[in-house]
Motif scaffolding. Structure first.
Motif, PDB file in Angstrom:
ATOM      1  N   VAL A 286       0.836  -1.209   0.000  1.00  0.00           N
ATOM      2  CA  VAL A 286       0.000   0.000   0.000  1.00  0.00           C
ATOM      3  C   VAL A 286       0.868   1.255   0.000  1.00  0.00           C
ATOM      4  CG1 VAL A 286      -1.698   1.311   1.317  1.00  0.00           C
ATOM      5  CG2 VAL A 286      -1.949  -1.166   1.078  1.00  0.00           C
ATOM      6  N   LEU A 287       1.906   1.279   0.826  1.00  0.00           N
ATOM      7  CA  LEU A 287       2.783   2.458   0.887  1.00  0.00           C
ATOM      8  C   LEU A 287       3.530   2.659  -0.433  1.00  0.00           C
ATOM      9  CD1 LEU A 287       4.275   2.209   4.489  1.00  0.00           C
ATOM     10  CD2 LEU A 287       2.543   3.812   3.641  1.00  0.00           C
ATOM     11  N   TYR A 288       4.020   1.578  -1.014  1.00  0.00           N
ATOM     12  CA  TYR A 288       4.741   1.728  -2.280  1.00  0.00           C
ATOM     13  C   TYR A 288       3.795   2.191  -3.391  1.00  0.00           C
ATOM     14  CZ  TYR A 288       7.517   0.828  -6.407  1.00  0.00           C
ATOM     15  OH  TYR A 288       8.187   0.979  -7.596  1.00  0.00           O
ATOM     16  N   GLN A 289       2.548   1.746  -3.358  1.00  0.00           N
ATOM     17  CA  GLN A 289       1.599   2.190  -4.375  1.00  0.00           C
ATOM     18  C   GLN A 289       1.369   3.692  -4.280  1.00  0.00           C
ATOM     19  OE1 GLN A 289       0.507   0.024  -6.646  1.00  0.00           O
ATOM     20  NE2 GLN A 289      -0.404   1.741  -7.744  1.00  0.00           N
ATOM     21  N   GLN A 290       1.283   4.209  -3.068  1.00  0.00           N
ATOM     22  CA  GLN A 290       1.126   5.655  -2.914  1.00  0.00           C
ATOM     23  C   GLN A 290       2.373   6.399  -3.393  1.00  0.00           C
ATOM     24  OE1 GLN A 290      -1.906   6.700  -2.094  1.00  0.00           O
ATOM     25  NE2 GLN A 290      -2.376   4.516  -1.995  1.00  0.00           N
ATOM     26  N   PHE A 291       3.554   5.869  -3.052  1.00  0.00           N
ATOM     27  CA  PHE A 291       4.792   6.484  -3.512  1.00  0.00           C
ATOM     28  C   PHE A 291       4.884   6.471  -5.034  1.00  0.00           C
ATOM     29  CE2 PHE A 291       9.193   5.651  -4.926  1.00  0.00           C
ATOM     30  CZ  PHE A 291       9.784   6.856  -4.586  1.00  0.00           C
ATOM     31  N   GLU A 292       4.473   5.375  -5.647  1.00  0.00           N
ATOM     32  CA  GLU A 292       4.512   5.286  -7.110  1.00  0.00           C
ATOM     33  C   GLU A 292       3.528   6.247  -7.755  1.00  0.00           C
ATOM     34  OE1 GLU A 292       2.682   2.028  -9.818  1.00  0.00           O
ATOM     35  OE2 GLU A 292       4.687   1.322  -9.287  1.00  0.00           O
ATOM     36  N   ASN A 293       2.316   6.337  -7.195  1.00  0.00           N
ATOM     37  CA  ASN A 293       1.280   7.181  -7.803  1.00  0.00           C
ATOM     38  C   ASN A 293       1.619   8.664  -7.722  1.00  0.00           C
ATOM     39  OD1 ASN A 293      -0.254   4.953  -8.475  1.00  0.00           O
ATOM     40  ND2 ASN A 293      -1.478   5.037  -6.607  1.00  0.00           N
ATOM     41  N   TYR A 294       2.218   9.102  -6.609  1.00  0.00           N
ATOM     42  CA  TYR A 294       2.390  10.530  -6.382  1.00  0.00           C
ATOM     43  C   TYR A 294       3.818  11.032  -6.603  1.00  0.00           C
ATOM     44  CZ  TYR A 294      -2.260  10.342  -4.362  1.00  0.00           C
ATOM     45  OH  TYR A 294      -3.600  10.155  -4.184  1.00  0.00           O
ATOM     46  N   VAL A 295       4.800  10.138  -6.624  1.00  0.00           N
ATOM     47  CA  VAL A 295       6.185  10.572  -6.779  1.00  0.00           C
ATOM     48  C   VAL A 295       6.825   9.983  -8.025  1.00  0.00           C
ATOM     49  CG1 VAL A 295       8.471  10.616  -5.716  1.00  0.00           C
ATOM     50  CG2 VAL A 295       6.431  10.862  -4.285  1.00  0.00           C
ATOM     51  N   LEU A 296       6.789   8.664  -8.154  1.00  0.00           N
ATOM     52  CA  LEU A 296       7.551   7.991  -9.205  1.00  0.00           C
ATOM     53  C   LEU A 296       6.874   8.094 -10.565  1.00  0.00           C
ATOM     54  CD1 LEU A 296      10.188   6.420  -9.368  1.00  0.00           C
ATOM     55  CD2 LEU A 296       8.860   4.312  -9.087  1.00  0.00           C
ATOM     56  N   GLN A 297       5.605   7.768 -10.614  1.00  0.00           N
ATOM     57  CA  GLN A 297       4.918   7.746 -11.906  1.00  0.00           C
ATOM     58  C   GLN A 297       4.835   9.115 -12.575  1.00  0.00           C
ATOM     59  OE1 GLN A 297       1.249   5.599 -11.821  1.00  0.00           O
ATOM     60  NE2 GLN A 297       0.581   6.285 -13.809  1.00  0.00           N
ATOM     61  N   PRO A 298       4.529  10.213 -11.871  1.00  0.00           N
ATOM     62  CA  PRO A 298       4.511  11.513 -12.560  1.00  0.00           C
ATOM     63  C   PRO A 298       5.854  11.897 -13.171  1.00  0.00           C
ATOM     64  CG  PRO A 298       3.353  11.667 -10.473  1.00  0.00           C
ATOM     65  CD  PRO A 298       4.035  10.336 -10.488  1.00  0.00           C
ATOM     66  N   ARG A 299       6.951  11.516 -12.537  1.00  0.00           N
ATOM     67  CA  ARG A 299       8.264  11.863 -13.088  1.00  0.00           C
ATOM     68  C   ARG A 299       8.607  11.024 -14.310  1.00  0.00           C
ATOM     69  NH1 ARG A 299      11.376  14.870  -9.480  1.00  0.00           N
ATOM     70  NH2 ARG A 299      10.442  15.132  -7.418  1.00  0.00           N
TER      71      ARG A 299
END
Length: 395
Positions: A298-311
């Motif tokens: 769950v935490l990694y999904q939030q990190f991916e959605n808001y930090v990693l994926q937009p970049r």
């Protein structure tokens, strides 16, 4: 008698008058309408019969769009397009075979572990049910339930085996469709410039520019979607592999690869399917470990959605998540699983193509009026001061 004959209407003259009243274009219009209706019916019949072929061609075209940037990169460095396409094909097939092989080993390993530890799991399950729900179950009850489930499964398997001809026919059809997709994809990618030249040669110059621009946008967006998803899958695989090794979950690499690939390349439900398998495997080992890995997912999904994926997707696929979700639902409703997989690159291509021809204007915001607000506050203050309070008039 002659007068009666003279009084009767002349039928030949009436027929002549009716004939002269019919416009000469009306029969041709009837024939044209009948030809149009017949053409529409035949076209729908042909589209229904050729639906599988059209699906294969469309899927192949977008797969060719996806691998064409890599082929163009190799061609710019001196490779001929046919060997470059073959090399990209080999790399993609190696990745697919490696994924299937790894997941096959995972399934075999987990099934073997489940069979070996089945009595222990059964005893733990009975103890948990008795302590949680105040029941008095025994191993005999569980054995009886397992026997009933085994009988039902056996009857279902026998019925499935009886339809072996239908299963074999379906598998053969899927095999031929897969070979057709590979063949069309190879030719579309290897002969991409020649194919574009053949399509544009039948169009006027003004249309040719639009077609070439749409083609370039489709290649850019589809390839960008594939490569950005592959990079996100790699990051997800590495992160989940490290977490599972720390938590001591068995088959950590296979599970991490499953999470990375499924969560990125299966739209909408891929995240839930990807996270369910490692949680189930960890639950068979220790419920506390299952909670830890669930929290990490769950935490990694939030990190991916808001930090990693937009970049990562900022320069490849600029699409709002709500638009992507709606596109997946629409594609699945229209064309099933194939439409769901192709919905995002198709929508991104259409969005980019429309955006290239739409002129945008700056939004004129209402001008700020600090001076007017200051004057209004000053006038309000003056009106308050001008009010004479009782008892203070003598001052």
């Amino acid at each position: 008698m002659s007068e009666e004959q003279d009084d009767r209407p002349d039928d030949t003259s009436d027929r002549r008058d009716v004939t002269t009243m019919i416009p000469p274009w009306l029969p041709r219009a009837y024939l044209l309408a009948a030809a149009v209706v017949a053409g529409v019916v035949v076209s729908f019949w042909a589209l229904q019969k050729l639906q599988s072929l059209i699906t294969v061609v469309v899927v192949s075209l977008f797969l060719a769009f996806a691998i064409e940037p890599a082929v163009n990169w190799l061609a710019a460095r001196g490779w001929r397009r046919a060997p470059a396409t073959g090399l990209v094909f080999v790399l993609v097939l190696v990745v697919l075979v490696g994924f299937v092989w790894t997941m096959g080993e995972l399934v075999v390993d987990q099934v073997s572990t489940l069979v070996d530890n089945a009595p222990q799991y059964a005893g733990n399950l009975v103890d948990w049910v008795n302590s949680t729900f105040n029941q008095d179950l025994s191993g005999d009850d569980l054995t009886r339930w397992a026997t009933e489930a085994s009988s039902s499964l056996q009857s279902y398997s026998l019925g499935l085996a009886g339809d072996v001809w239908g299963i074999g026919t379906t598998a053969l059809g899927v095999l031929f469709q897969s070979l057709g997709v590979l063949l069309f994809t190879y030719y579309f990618a290897a002969d991409g410039p020649r194919f574009r030249h053949a399509v544009c040669s039948v169009l006027p110059p003004a249309r040719q520019r639009h077609v070439l621009r749409a083609w370039d946008i489709a290649v850019e967006k589809t390839g960008g979607y594939l490569y950005s998803r592959a990079l996100l899958a790699l990051c997800s695989t590495l992160a989940h592999y490290a977490a599972m090794r720390v938590l001591g979950i068995p088959a950590a690499f296979a599970l991490a690869l499953w999470v990375g690939v499924v969560s990125q390349f299966i739209p909408t439900v891929g995240t839930y399917l990807a996270g369910a398998l490692p949680v189930i495997v960890a639950l068979a080992q220790n419920p506390r470990t299952a909670l830890w890995i669930l929290g990490f997912i769950v935490l990694y999904q939030q990190f991916e959605n808001y930090v990693l994926q937009p970049r990562i997707t900022a320069t490849t696929l600029d699409m709002h998540p709500a638009v992507a979700f709606g596109a997946v639902l629409g594609g699945a409703a229209l064309f099933g699983a194939t439409g769901a997989l192709l919905a995002i690159p198709v929508t991104a291509t259409g969005q980019a193509f429309i955006g290239a021809y739409i002129r945008r204007y700056e939004v004129e915001l209402p001008p700020e009026q600090p001076e007017r607000q200051r004057r209004e506050r000053k006038s309000l203050k003056d009106r308050v001061k001008s009010v004479k309070l009782p008892g203070r008039s003598g001052k």
